[in-house]
Design a protein around this motif. Sequence first.
Motif, PDB file in Angstrom:
ATOM      1  N   GLN A  50       0.828  -1.214   0.000  1.00  0.00           N
ATOM      2  CA  GLN A  50       0.000   0.000   0.000  1.00  0.00           C
ATOM      3  C   GLN A  50       0.865   1.268   0.000  1.00  0.00           C
ATOM      4  N   LEU A  51       1.918   1.264  -0.823  1.00  0.00           N
ATOM      5  CA  LEU A  51       2.879   2.355  -0.790  1.00  0.00           C
ATOM      6  C   LEU A  51       2.285   3.689  -1.223  1.00  0.00           C
ATOM      7  N   VAL A  52       1.451   3.682  -2.248  1.00  0.00           N
ATOM      8  CA  VAL A  52       0.920   4.951  -2.746  1.00  0.00           C
ATOM      9  C   VAL A  52      -0.023   5.603  -1.737  1.00  0.00           C
ATOM     10  N   PRO A  53      -1.049   4.896  -1.226  1.00  0.00           N
ATOM     11  CA  PRO A  53      -1.894   5.537  -0.221  1.00  0.00           C
ATOM     12  C   PRO A  53      -1.139   5.875   1.060  1.00  0.00           C
ATOM     13  N   ALA A  54      -0.144   5.061   1.438  1.00  0.00           N
ATOM     14  CA  ALA A  54       0.641   5.363   2.626  1.00  0.00           C
ATOM     15  C   ALA A  54       1.423   6.658   2.443  1.00  0.00           C
ATOM     16  N   HIS A  55       2.063   6.808   1.311  1.00  0.00           N
ATOM     17  CA  HIS A  55       2.819   8.026   1.020  1.00  0.00           C
ATOM     18  C   HIS A  55       1.892   9.248   0.997  1.00  0.00           C
ATOM     19  N   ASN A  56       0.783   9.127   0.263  1.00  0.00           N
ATOM     20  CA  ASN A  56      -0.127  10.272   0.144  1.00  0.00           C
ATOM     21  C   ASN A  56      -0.689  10.683   1.504  1.00  0.00           C
ATOM     22  N   ALA A  57      -0.980   9.703   2.351  1.00  0.00           N
ATOM     23  CA  ALA A  57      -1.517  10.018   3.671  1.00  0.00           C
ATOM     24  C   ALA A  57      -0.486  10.762   4.515  1.00  0.00           C
ATOM     25  N   LEU A  58       0.749  10.291   4.514  1.00  0.00           N
ATOM     26  CA  LEU A  58       1.778  10.943   5.323  1.00  0.00           C
ATOM     27  C   LEU A  58       2.041  12.369   4.860  1.00  0.00           C
ATOM     28  N   VAL A  59       2.013  12.591   3.551  1.00  0.00           N
ATOM     29  CA  VAL A  59       2.186  13.950   3.030  1.00  0.00           C
ATOM     30  C   VAL A  59       1.107  14.880   3.578  1.00  0.00           C
ATOM     31  N   GLU A  60      -0.077  14.319   3.813  1.00  0.00           N
ATOM     32  CA  GLU A  60      -1.201  15.102   4.341  1.00  0.00           C
ATOM     33  C   GLU A  60      -1.274  15.028   5.875  1.00  0.00           C
ATOM     34  N   ALA A  61      -0.167  14.637   6.517  1.00  0.00           N
ATOM     35  CA  ALA A  61      -0.083  14.552   7.974  1.00  0.00           C
ATOM     36  C   ALA A  61      -1.090  13.556   8.558  1.00  0.00           C
ATOM     37  N   ASP A  62      -1.368  12.500   7.804  1.00  0.00           N
ATOM     38  CA  ASP A  62      -2.316  11.471   8.228  1.00  0.00           C
ATOM     39  C   ASP A  62      -1.539  10.193   8.514  1.00  0.00           C
ATOM     40  N   TRP A  63      -1.465   9.801   9.806  1.00  0.00           N
ATOM     41  CA  TRP A  63      -0.811   8.546  10.188  1.00  0.00           C
ATOM     42  C   TRP A  63      -1.802   7.421   9.883  1.00  0.00           C
ATOM     43  N   ALA A  64      -1.667   6.839   8.680  1.00  0.00           N
ATOM     44  CA  ALA A  64      -2.709   5.962   8.131  1.00  0.00           C
ATOM     45  C   ALA A  64      -2.556   4.505   8.532  1.00  0.00           C
ATOM     46  N   LEU A  65      -1.609   4.189   9.401  1.00  0.00           N
ATOM     47  CA  LEU A  65      -1.356   2.782   9.727  1.00  0.00           C
ATOM     48  C   LEU A  65      -2.612   2.031  10.172  1.00  0.00           C
ATOM     49  N   PRO A  66      -3.412   2.550  11.096  1.00  0.00           N
ATOM     50  CA  PRO A  66      -4.592   1.770  11.506  1.00  0.00           C
ATOM     51  C   PRO A  66      -5.541   1.473  10.341  1.00  0.00           C
ATOM     52  N   ARG A  67      -5.660   2.414   9.432  1.00  0.00           N
ATOM     53  CA  ARG A  67      -6.581   2.234   8.307  1.00  0.00           C
ATOM     54  C   ARG A  67      -6.016   1.276   7.257  1.00  0.00           C
ATOM     55  N   LEU A  68      -4.704   1.341   7.026  1.00  0.00           N
ATOM     56  CA  LEU A  68      -4.087   0.542   5.972  1.00  0.00           C
ATOM     57  C   LEU A  68      -3.726  -0.869   6.430  1.00  0.00           C
ATOM     58  N   GLN A  69      -3.609  -1.072   7.730  1.00  0.00           N
ATOM     59  CA  GLN A  69      -3.052  -2.327   8.240  1.00  0.00           C
ATOM     60  C   GLN A  69      -3.790  -3.555   7.725  1.00  0.00           C
ATOM     61  N   ARG A  70      -5.104  -3.467   7.640  1.00  0.00           N
ATOM     62  CA  ARG A  70      -5.874  -4.652   7.211  1.00  0.00           C
ATOM     63  C   ARG A  70      -5.670  -4.975   5.735  1.00  0.00           C
ATOM     64  N   SER A  71      -5.100  -4.029   4.969  1.00  0.00           N
ATOM     65  CA  SER A  71      -4.881  -4.258   3.534  1.00  0.00           C
ATOM     66  C   SER A  71      -3.462  -4.701   3.220  1.00  0.00           C
ATOM     67  N   LEU A  72      -2.556  -4.605   4.169  1.00  0.00           N
ATOM     68  CA  LEU A  72      -1.163  -4.958   3.914  1.00  0.00           C
ATOM     69  C   LEU A  72      -1.009  -6.471   3.806  1.00  0.00           C
ATOM     70  N   THR A  73      -0.168  -6.905   2.878  1.00  0.00           N
ATOM     71  CA  THR A  73       0.013  -8.336   2.667  1.00  0.00           C
ATOM     72  C   THR A  73       1.444  -8.610   2.234  1.00  0.00           C
ATOM     73  N   GLU A  74       1.780  -9.896   2.128  1.00  0.00           N
ATOM     74  CA  GLU A  74       3.121 -10.333   1.725  1.00  0.00           C
ATOM     75  C   GLU A  74       3.063 -11.039   0.375  1.00  0.00           C
ATOM     76  N   LEU A  75       4.197 -11.033  -0.327  1.00  0.00           N
ATOM     77  CA  LEU A  75       4.308 -11.846  -1.542  1.00  0.00           C
ATOM     78  C   LEU A  75       4.642 -13.297  -1.198  1.00  0.00           C
ATOM     79  N   SER A  76       5.408 -13.494  -0.162  1.00  0.00           N
ATOM     80  CA  SER A  76       5.813 -14.845   0.235  1.00  0.00           C
ATOM     81  C   SER A  76       4.597 -15.731   0.472  1.00  0.00           C
ATOM     82  N   GLY A  77       4.647 -16.924  -0.105  1.00  0.00           N
ATOM     83  CA  GLY A  77       3.568 -17.887   0.069  1.00  0.00           C
ATOM     84  C   GLY A  77       2.407 -17.715  -0.880  1.00  0.00           C
TER      85      GLY A  77
END
Length: 331
Positions: A123-150
């Motif tokens: 979720q690099l793009v929404p994470a970057h855009n949120a931080l630029v707008e002073a929005d600590w988006a971790l709680p909102r983005l956390q459920r969407s983060l995933t891994e390539l492994s597996g």
Amino acid sequence: MTAPKNVLAVIAPHVGGRAAGAGLATLFPGEAEVTVVERTDENPEALRAAHVVITALAPVTAEHLAAAPELRLVQCASHGFDYVDVEAARDLAVPVCTIGSSGAEAQNVAEQTFALMLALAKQLVPAHNALVEADWALPRLQRSLTELSGKTLGIVGLGQIGREVARRAVAFDMSVVYAGRRRVPEETEARLGGARHVPLDELLRVSDYVSLHAPLTDDTRHLLDAPRLALLKPTAFVVNTARGALIDQDALADALEKGALAGAGLDVFDPEPPTPALRLLRAPNVVLSPHVGGVTRETLVRIALAAVQNVAGYLAGDPPRDIVSGPAPAR
């Protein structure tokens, strides 16, 4: 017939235009007369006299071919050839060649594919855009983060680029399935982590990521249409670094807007550049780049060399490589 020497290099403005063409022209042996243009019909006299046309994503239509009575070869400075009227060239016995066997674009397109996959997973793009707008988006983005492994990566088209993508997938601990007209040798599958050849519909059902690496032809246009997109898991991502028209763009926008797909990473569009009306520009969870796969400094040098070497060899009497339209005429 005397060996052809008039070369028309057509370099579309969005891939460098005359400046890029001037550099390409310096690679030719001295006996070749090279004219650089940005549109195939920009210089009618040069087109009429051309024995060879090199095109970098500039259309070569049936009308252009008919206006070039001396033409003996069309060389695409790319793996793709959808911007050339191959049927018209075949009717005129003019071979159309790519740089396919050179692998010039394979490294960078594979890297761009993984850049898009990682951007979606993390979720690099929404994470970057949120931080630029002073929005600590971790709680909102956390459920969407995933891994390539597996995860399972489905590769549509296991040519040179597809194999480079598969090689990287193995390094990321992914399983690989692939679809295509032919199965690759078993030893190649083994080198790619035990990649499995499956029908396209099965690939879509089982994959967590689907990456397109097929050429654009009449058979592959809108290969991913609404019914096929509906086969994908709602948690799946689609990545396209090949040709925009491989996907029905409206159908993909529908799926993203409805939440039927987790996201899409796109480096290619239909047409290019895309129009402001393209719905994918505003669709949720997309990562977009302007066809940068294949245009690093290193890649452009390899592409130019591969195209020039094929043409220069033909001028010297060698058979051309990577013909996609039919045999080269006797000279």
